[in-house]
Design an enzyme around this catalytic site. Sequence first.
Site, short mmCIF file in Angstrom:
data_model
loop_
_atom_site.label_atom_id
_atom_site.label_comp_id
_atom_site.label_asym_id
_atom_site.label_seq_id
_atom_site.Cartn_x
_atom_site.Cartn_y
_atom_site.Cartn_z
N ASP A 155 0.87 -1.19 0.00
CA ASP A 155 0.00 0.00 0.00
C ASP A 155 0.89 1.23 0.00
O ASP A 155 1.06 1.91 1.01
CB ASP A 155 -0.88 -0.04 1.26
CG ASP A 155 -1.81 1.16 1.35
OD1 ASP A 155 -1.98 1.86 0.34
OD2 ASP A 155 -2.36 1.40 2.44
N SER A 156 1.49 1.48 -1.15
CA SER A 156 2.49 2.55 -1.20
C SER A 156 1.91 3.80 -1.82
O SER A 156 0.83 3.78 -2.41
CB SER A 156 3.68 2.09 -2.03
OG SER A 156 3.34 2.20 -3.38
#
Length: 274
Positions: A155-156
């Site tokens: 989840d960047s």
Amino acid sequence: MNLWFTEHEQETMRMSYKIKETLHKERSKFQDISIVDTYRFGRMMILDDVVQTTEKDEFIYHELMVHMPLFTHPNPEKVLVIGGGDGGCIREVLKHPSVKKAVLVEIDDRVVEVSKQFLPTISQGLDDPRVEVKIEDGINYVKETKNEYDVIIVDSTDPEGFSLTLFSDEFYKAIYSCLKEDGLFVSQTSSPFFRPEFLKETYERIGEIFPKTKLYVGNILTYFGVFSFSMGSKKYSPDDIEEIRNIPMETKFFNKDIYKAAFALPQYVKDIFK
Ligand code: SAM
């Protein structure tokens, strides 16, 4: 007062939100972090002028990020989230009764602290005893960790600056070894509409390392509409799942129909891979 926050989508498009007030603003070691209270989306976290999450629509993104892979794996016990310092993915991971341990590896401790202070509905899981928060670069962590996780969720932030490594060949190879022998992972792969070349390259890169890949999409209002998620798996494929197991948790977006429907790709998305 007539305050607006405007996000730029590359050079040619903008989206603006009317805000009630700015609750927080700082420059961390890595990025500008702000929390604003908006009329439409409630509180919003902004990193380097890019909207990350909002109280009103975060459930769509976080439920798609987490429940799609966790319902593809038959028994996820140990889950890693890379990035995701706001805590939204961790909150959804903890809803799975099979999960015994969840590790969050976030590069910027200030994202975690600011989220705990201003976004309690999103960060609520971060102090759960099953959760360990590590402050370090995600690529270093996965390179040092072997054969540990059932599911990894990346989840960047968008692929720029220090998050670029989280879309590299080197990173995906390390993810492969960090997973158990039947593990699988998912990463946000940005907008198929605005960044088709990026999506194609990244998805194909994942396909060179993982024997099974699958793409799914969802509409995320504050990410300029349709957004893509790429799954790489060593063993389990959504194609082999007739119907997912019963959903024991409360959800606002995810359900059995969404699990199937999210894999249905519009023709313009399929055509990206021609
Ligand atoms: N869902 C959001 C989006 O796409 O807009 C992303 C949310 S989350 C806040 C993204 C997090 O990834 C940020 O807090 C950022 O600090 C973190 N991040 C970026 N690069 C990283 C890296 N190399 N290692 C670990 N965390 C990283």
